[in-house]
Design an enzyme around this catalytic site. Structure first.
Site, mmCIF file in Angstrom:
data_model
loop_
_atom_site.group_PDB
_atom_site.id
_atom_site.type_symbol
_atom_site.label_atom_id
_atom_site.label_comp_id
_atom_site.label_asym_id
_atom_site.label_seq_id
_atom_site.Cartn_x
_atom_site.Cartn_y
_atom_site.Cartn_z
ATOM 1 N N LYS A 35 0.840 -1.205 0.000
ATOM 2 C CA LYS A 35 0.000 0.000 0.000
ATOM 3 C C LYS A 35 0.875 1.256 0.000
ATOM 4 O O LYS A 35 2.082 1.175 0.297
ATOM 5 C CB LYS A 35 -0.914 -0.019 1.235
ATOM 6 C CG LYS A 35 -0.167 -0.062 2.558
ATOM 7 C CD LYS A 35 -1.097 -0.419 3.716
ATOM 8 C CE LYS A 35 -0.340 -0.417 5.035
ATOM 9 N NZ LYS A 35 -1.150 -0.949 6.139
ATOM 10 N N ARG A 130 -11.035 -0.434 14.193
ATOM 11 C CA ARG A 130 -10.665 0.398 13.061
ATOM 12 C C ARG A 130 -11.413 -0.072 11.820
ATOM 13 O O ARG A 130 -12.207 0.650 11.260
ATOM 14 C CB ARG A 130 -9.145 0.340 12.862
ATOM 15 C CG ARG A 130 -8.611 1.370 11.905
ATOM 16 C CD ARG A 130 -7.109 1.298 11.766
ATOM 17 N NE ARG A 130 -6.652 0.061 11.126
ATOM 18 C CZ ARG A 130 -5.439 -0.121 10.627
ATOM 19 N NH1 ARG A 130 -4.539 0.825 10.721
ATOM 20 N NH2 ARG A 130 -5.090 -1.266 10.057
ATOM 21 N N TYR A 244 17.042 30.185 8.595
ATOM 22 C CA TYR A 244 15.832 30.872 9.048
ATOM 23 C C TYR A 244 15.815 31.028 10.560
ATOM 24 O O TYR A 244 16.239 30.141 11.298
ATOM 25 C CB TYR A 244 14.595 30.074 8.638
ATOM 26 C CG TYR A 244 14.203 30.263 7.191
ATOM 27 C CD1 TYR A 244 13.926 31.522 6.675
ATOM 28 C CD2 TYR A 244 14.091 29.157 6.355
ATOM 29 C CE1 TYR A 244 13.555 31.675 5.346
ATOM 30 C CE2 TYR A 244 13.709 29.309 5.027
ATOM 31 C CZ TYR A 244 13.446 30.568 4.532
ATOM 32 O OH TYR A 244 13.076 30.726 3.231
ATOM 33 N N MET A 292 12.731 24.374 3.051
ATOM 34 C CA MET A 292 11.953 23.573 2.098
ATOM 35 C C MET A 292 12.838 22.752 1.175
ATOM 36 O O MET A 292 12.567 21.580 0.924
ATOM 37 C CB MET A 292 11.047 24.502 1.265
ATOM 38 C CG MET A 292 10.071 23.730 0.380
ATOM 39 S SD MET A 292 9.108 24.791 -0.697
ATOM 40 C CE MET A 292 8.078 25.663 0.463
HETATM 41 C C1 PLP Z 1 -0.370 -1.947 6.843
HETATM 42 C C2 PLP Z 1 -0.998 -3.253 7.142
HETATM 43 C C3 PLP Z 1 -0.224 -4.432 7.161
HETATM 44 C C4 PLP Z 1 1.279 -4.417 7.100
HETATM 45 O O1 PLP Z 1 1.765 -4.013 8.344
HETATM 46 P P1 PLP Z 1 3.333 -3.929 8.674
HETATM 47 O O2 PLP Z 1 3.355 -3.581 10.108
HETATM 48 O O3 PLP Z 1 3.859 -2.851 7.800
HETATM 49 O O4 PLP Z 1 3.922 -5.249 8.359
HETATM 50 C C5 PLP Z 1 -0.883 -5.634 7.296
HETATM 51 N N1 PLP Z 1 -2.229 -5.691 7.446
HETATM 52 C C6 PLP Z 1 -2.998 -4.575 7.470
HETATM 53 C C7 PLP Z 1 -4.471 -4.703 7.641
HETATM 54 C C8 PLP Z 1 -2.409 -3.327 7.335
HETATM 55 O O5 PLP Z 1 -3.168 -2.233 7.386
#
Ligand code: PLP
Length: 353
Positions: A35, A130, A244, A292
């Site tokens: 992701k 969640r 800055y 920046m």
């Molecule tokens: C992001 C996520 C993972 C991966 O988690 P890591 O801690 O990066 O290994 C696995 N399952 C779900 C549902 C996630 O949101």
């Protein structure tokens, strides 16, 4: 060139996947979580390297990310969408053969009505509050859902990076209570859960941050290196200030290097007067405010000024920066900006994107 260079070691990602894969039994598949553009490192290149290493299941947050991963991988590997089946996603889920992880009764209804027979999985909430069906909802729909043959039933651990946290065992027990005997492949563990031990592994694990060299996978091979070019040198006299808000004042004569990268590149202002850049093994403190596009560094002690200084490398990893910034490696990685010249390194393919 005033562009900083971000090197991503695809062989290290593949090696980390294999190492995590070896931690569970042969009956357990190791999925790859890609992701957020593979934690900011570039999903296209990363998923191909992982597929070559043997990964067959990929997890993304939203359908659009799934589409990009499908384009990179072609048909075959399963791509699971953690946000499930949202309104408006049906065509994409169908056309790109994505597997939504349904997380509510609404989503289950939407999926079964709009795409009957299309693969799906189920997400259960075992205490994190969640995503996923709660126990009572699951009990109400389980028989109907199981008749449609989900490919996977999963849940997610809230505290897996703390092995002694009582939440881990509590969620494991709840997951068993909700899923024992259903005859469907199950998944509970992300990177932290893999390290907790085999009782957390079930049929599929979902490795994310460990692939990219981050905690809690302490034995991970580092994946990312970031070198910032020196674009100017400036001698300052005692009493002169740098940057800055006059964020740093020289107490003795000093040589200041200005390097090309800043908070627009994901290098947070929290590194101001706090993090180091490195000339090999020699630390050079950041002085004054990170701006920046520029960072100022005290290089008075260097005998020769190198062309670049390392922000991420053997002496200062992603998690070290996270500690300095008061965050986690995940955020350091996903904040890495889009201005870097990105080099993907592997033994078989060497390339620039
Ligand atoms: C992001 C996520 C993972 C991966 O988690 P890591 O801690 O990066 O290994 C696995 N399952 C779900 C549902 C996630 O949101």
């Amino acid at each position: 060139m005033a562009t900083a260079s971000l090197t991503i070691d695809l062989d290290a990602i593949a090696a980390n996947w294999r190492a995590l894969d070896r931690m569970s039994d042969t009956g357990t598949q190791t999925g790859a979580v890609v992701k957020a553009d593979a934690y900011g490192l570039g999903a296209k290149r990363v998923v191909r390297a992982l597929a070559e290493a043997g990964a067959r299941r990929f997890f993304v947050a939203v359908s659009e990310e799934g589409a990009a991963v499908r384009q990179a991988l072609g048909p075959g590997p399963q791509i699971n969408v953690l946000s499930g089946h949202m309104a408006g996603d049906t065509e994409m889920i169908h056309d790109l053969d994505l597997t939504p992880m349904l997380n509510s009764v609404d989503q289950i209804t939407r999926h079964l009505e709009s795409l009957p027979g299309h693969p799906f999985g189920i997400q259960l909430d075992t205490g994190m509050n969640r995503l996923g069906l709660e126990a009572a909802e699951w009990e109400a729909v389980a028989a109907l859902v199981l008749a449609e043959e989900p490919e996977l039933v999963m849940s997610h651990l809230a505290c897996a990076d703390e092995p002694d946290h009582p939440m881990n065992a509590a969620q494991l027990a709840e997951f068993h209570a909700l899923t024992d005997g259903i005859g469907v492949p199950r998944s509970l563990a992300a990177t932290g859960g893999i390290l907790l031990g085999s009782e957390y592994h079930f049929e599929l694990t979902r490795a994310g941050v460990g692939l990219y060299g981050g905690r809690p996978f302490a034995d991970a091979r580092p994946v990312v290196a970031l070198a910032l070019p020196v674009i100017q040198l400036r001698e300052v006299a005692p009493g002169e200030v740098v940057g800055y808000s006059c964020g740093w004042t020289a107490e003795q004569p000093a040589l200041i290097a200005t390097v090309a990268a800043g908070y627009a590149d994901g290098l947070t202002r929290r590194y101001s007067n706090a993090a180091m850049l490195w000339d090999g093994e020699v630390p050079c403190p950041i002085v004054g405010r990170v701006s920046m596009d520029l960072i100022t560094v005290d290089v008075s002690h260097l005998r020769e000024i190198p062309r670049t200084l390392d922000m991420i490398g053997p002496m200062q990893g992603v998690d070290d920066l996270a500690d300095i910034a008061g965050t986690i490696g995940y955020e350091v990685l996903t904040s890495l900006g889009h201005r870097y010249s990105r080099r993907y390194v592997s033994a078989t393919t060497r390339g620039q994107v």
